[in-house]
Design a protein around this motif. Sequence first.
Motif, PDB file in Angstrom:
ATOM      1  N   PHE B  17      46.206  30.399   2.097  1.00  0.00           N
ATOM      2  CA  PHE B  17      47.036  31.156   1.173  1.00  0.00           C
ATOM      3  C   PHE B  17      46.739  30.738  -0.271  1.00  0.00           C
ATOM      4  O   PHE B  17      46.487  31.580  -1.147  1.00  0.00           O
ATOM      5  CB  PHE B  17      48.516  30.916   1.519  1.00  0.00           C
ATOM      6  N   ILE B  18      46.711  29.428  -0.508  1.00  0.00           N
ATOM      7  CA  ILE B  18      46.435  28.922  -1.857  1.00  0.00           C
ATOM      8  C   ILE B  18      45.030  29.330  -2.299  1.00  0.00           C
ATOM      9  O   ILE B  18      44.813  29.779  -3.427  1.00  0.00           O
ATOM     10  CB  ILE B  18      46.582  27.383  -1.900  1.00  0.00           C
ATOM     11  N   ALA B  19      44.071  29.189  -1.370  1.00  0.00           N
ATOM     12  CA  ALA B  19      42.689  29.543  -1.700  1.00  0.00           C
ATOM     13  C   ALA B  19      42.597  31.005  -2.110  1.00  0.00           C
ATOM     14  O   ALA B  19      41.918  31.348  -3.078  1.00  0.00           O
ATOM     15  CB  ALA B  19      41.777  29.256  -0.509  1.00  0.00           C
ATOM     16  N   SER B  20      43.305  31.885  -1.389  1.00  0.00           N
ATOM     17  CA  SER B  20      43.227  33.305  -1.717  1.00  0.00           C
ATOM     18  C   SER B  20      43.818  33.559  -3.103  1.00  0.00           C
ATOM     19  O   SER B  20      43.294  34.354  -3.880  1.00  0.00           O
ATOM     20  CB  SER B  20      43.968  34.132  -0.665  1.00  0.00           C
ATOM     21  N   PHE B  21      44.886  32.834  -3.444  1.00  0.00           N
ATOM     22  CA  PHE B  21      45.521  33.002  -4.752  1.00  0.00           C
ATOM     23  C   PHE B  21      44.571  32.545  -5.869  1.00  0.00           C
ATOM     24  O   PHE B  21      44.323  33.268  -6.837  1.00  0.00           O
ATOM     25  CB  PHE B  21      46.824  32.203  -4.807  1.00  0.00           C
ATOM     26  N   VAL B  22      44.013  31.346  -5.702  1.00  0.00           N
ATOM     27  CA  VAL B  22      43.103  30.805  -6.717  1.00  0.00           C
ATOM     28  C   VAL B  22      41.924  31.743  -6.931  1.00  0.00           C
ATOM     29  O   VAL B  22      41.544  32.062  -8.055  1.00  0.00           O
ATOM     30  CB  VAL B  22      42.596  29.409  -6.287  1.00  0.00           C
ATOM     31  N   MET B  23      41.385  32.239  -5.803  1.00  0.00           N
ATOM     32  CA  MET B  23      40.228  33.110  -5.900  1.00  0.00           C
ATOM     33  C   MET B  23      40.574  34.407  -6.614  1.00  0.00           C
ATOM     34  O   MET B  23      39.835  34.873  -7.479  1.00  0.00           O
ATOM     35  CB  MET B  23      39.731  33.411  -4.493  1.00  0.00           C
ATOM     36  N   PHE B  24      41.734  34.970  -6.286  1.00  0.00           N
ATOM     37  CA  PHE B  24      42.139  36.224  -6.915  1.00  0.00           C
ATOM     38  C   PHE B  24      42.251  36.046  -8.425  1.00  0.00           C
ATOM     39  O   PHE B  24      41.753  36.857  -9.207  1.00  0.00           O
ATOM     40  CB  PHE B  24      43.484  36.686  -6.347  1.00  0.00           C
ATOM     41  N   MET B  25      42.893  34.933  -8.825  1.00  0.00           N
ATOM     42  CA  MET B  25      43.070  34.684 -10.262  1.00  0.00           C
ATOM     43  C   MET B  25      41.724  34.461 -10.946  1.00  0.00           C
ATOM     44  O   MET B  25      41.480  34.957 -12.036  1.00  0.00           O
ATOM     45  CB  MET B  25      43.966  33.454 -10.474  1.00  0.00           C
ATOM     46  N   MET B  26      40.851  33.724 -10.262  1.00  0.00           N
ATOM     47  CA  MET B  26      39.539  33.447 -10.835  1.00  0.00           C
ATOM     48  C   MET B  26      38.791  34.747 -11.102  1.00  0.00           C
ATOM     49  O   MET B  26      38.257  34.971 -12.192  1.00  0.00           O
ATOM     50  CB  MET B  26      38.746  32.572  -9.861  1.00  0.00           C
ATOM     51  N   VAL B  27      38.792  35.620 -10.122  1.00  0.00           N
ATOM     52  CA  VAL B  27      38.065  36.878 -10.292  1.00  0.00           C
ATOM     53  C   VAL B  27      38.779  37.769 -11.312  1.00  0.00           C
ATOM     54  O   VAL B  27      38.156  38.403 -12.165  1.00  0.00           O
ATOM     55  CB  VAL B  27      37.910  37.599  -8.936  1.00  0.00           C
ATOM     56  N   ALA B  28      40.117  37.770 -11.267  1.00  0.00           N
ATOM     57  CA  ALA B  28      40.865  38.650 -12.158  1.00  0.00           C
ATOM     58  C   ALA B  28      40.676  38.267 -13.620  1.00  0.00           C
ATOM     59  O   ALA B  28      40.616  39.135 -14.493  1.00  0.00           O
ATOM     60  CB  ALA B  28      42.351  38.611 -11.799  1.00  0.00           C
ATOM     61  N   PHE B  29      40.560  36.965 -13.901  1.00  0.00           N
ATOM     62  CA  PHE B  29      40.506  36.551 -15.295  1.00  0.00           C
ATOM     63  C   PHE B  29      39.090  36.375 -15.818  1.00  0.00           C
ATOM     64  O   PHE B  29      38.891  36.133 -16.999  1.00  0.00           O
ATOM     65  CB  PHE B  29      41.292  35.251 -15.500  1.00  0.00           C
ATOM     66  N   SER B  30      38.085  36.465 -14.938  1.00  0.00           N
ATOM     67  CA  SER B  30      36.754  36.136 -15.448  1.00  0.00           C
ATOM     68  C   SER B  30      35.954  37.365 -15.852  1.00  0.00           C
ATOM     69  O   SER B  30      34.886  37.245 -16.411  1.00  0.00           O
ATOM     70  CB  SER B  30      35.979  35.307 -14.429  1.00  0.00           C
ATOM     71  N   GLY B  31      36.454  38.566 -15.602  1.00  0.00           N
ATOM     72  CA  GLY B  31      35.645  39.707 -16.028  1.00  0.00           C
ATOM     73  C   GLY B  31      36.443  40.983 -16.018  1.00  0.00           C
ATOM     74  O   GLY B  31      37.509  41.078 -15.419  1.00  0.00           O
TER      75      GLY B  31
END
Lengths: 278, 320
Positions: B17-31
């Motif tokens: 669950f945490i991994a999915s959240f971190v990944m979503f934020m990473m992708v959402a904020f990086s481009g």
Amino acid sequence: MRRFLRNPTSLIALVVFVLVLLFAFVGPQLWIYRYDVYTDDISQPPSLAHPFGTDSTGYDTMAQIMRGTQRSVLIALVVAIAATVVGSIVGAIAGYFRGLADAAIMRVIDVILVFPSIAVAAVLAYLSMGTETSWTTIAAVLAFLAWPIVARVVRATVMSLATSEYVLAARGLGVSHLGIIVRHLIPNAMGTITVAVTVLTATAILSETALSYLGFGVQAPDTSLGLLVSTSQSAVMTRPWLFYFPGLFIVLIALCASFIGDGVRHALDPRQSTRRSA
Amino acid sequence: MLRFAIRRFAIAAPMLFIASFVMFMMVAFSGDPMSRYRSMDPPPPPEAIASIERQLGLDQPVLVRYWNWLTGIFRGDFGASVANVDIGAELGARMLVSFRLIVLAVLIAAVVAIVVGVISAMRQSGAIDNVVSTLVFIALALPVFWVGVLLKYAAIEFNEAAGTTVFYTVGDGTSSGAAGLELVGFLALPTIVLVINQFASWSRYVRSSMIEVLSADYMRLARAKGLTKGRAVVRHGLRNALMPFVTIVALDFSALVGGAIVSESIFQWRGMGDLLLNGIRNLDVHVVMAWLLVFATATIVLNLLADLVYGVLDPRIRTA
């Protein structure tokens, strides 16, 4: 140090690595061709004028390899050093304080390590910079993905050191936590840390070149060893020198880094030196 | 054992669950997934961009987007793709292609690593060990893509010499409908590339843990009760030496996937590697996120399995 120098393989590896560094950083100043200036010779096989040949647009391959090695080595070293510094500090904090800080740090590390690193590197490099990725972006991304590995190793070492008598004695004398970490734990974990730097140099050069090969690393007109292999892969049959030389340089650098690392490990860990090659 | 398993599972589930959240934020904020439209020439009208944004749900706050995406996945909906494909179906087809390669490579690499590591350890410092160790160091330094391209052209020449196509150098065989034994020709080269990439570091682990085991008291006891060296190693040494290996295979999954992406790209497979690389190039955010989620899940499940297997093999772990 003396034990390291007594090991012939590691010594040779160190000498070769220094030569590669000279080739990459001093070489371009001495060599007559530049990596980004065309020459009149097109698709020449290796000769005295062009020891590594030229490509189909007339670039001198030796000048390109010098530049590529420079970029690849620079990225690898920056990644190795940055990841090791961050990883050692974080790992030492986690291993020394234990408890909540440790648990939090370890969960962060677990989350980062859950994703395949080359995929995350490609995503981060491309989404943040598009096709204008600079070498600093790549180094930053690779270092970000590499520090957790160092932190884990350093944490384990520090955890076993933290209960040793000299640390307890230092505590008893009233040395602060920071003082203990900086003055006692990190110097004593230096063996683990040095090995980590060399291992990371080898893996970083392989990751950077793989990333550049896939098109998400160093971008033209700049060049790296991975990019050189990538652009020349269709010419293996016709102009093999374009493909073989950059690849051999990658192998050479990675090989040197792991032999140096092996030498450091043997020199610092007497238990492992049952194999007396020196 | 059951309590141990439940405790391990309780750690693994929130991780995902945490991994999915971190990944979503990473992708959402990086481009900005819309940058492709914004940089079009002539520029499309702002209303058009706004409508695509609405269609992709990009006009909503990031937490709402995460929630919608997450609940969508439980319904089997991975979100809209820029390339207009059904991400779920695409993932399924490509996972079959890629996991076939990865599983085969892991099995072969593990067997090679064990054989090489054990021989090396038993002949420690001997001629065989020195030769093998040198080869292993070279294998460790070989870049996957370089070996892959070399093998590809070697195979082309081999095919020409043989007069028939023994090794296929392009494609994964799915589109030409290859099945069963025919697949071997397609699978051979990428598998060899992955095995070379992986067996070396594993054989180092096997070698060092075997060396440790060889000097243990129970090994001396086994020899003392009259077992030959070979039998003692197989019956008593191997089992103990290979235990840590279970965890290492799970830990190295990330490196394996990296190798698989590269070798699939060399041989132009339509596998997970191609899906990811094209997803990134097209800024196809939902494809990239689905991809990362699949591999995060796989990594977590593998680590969980490794923990459980370790618990079965070594009862001491369960109480630790």
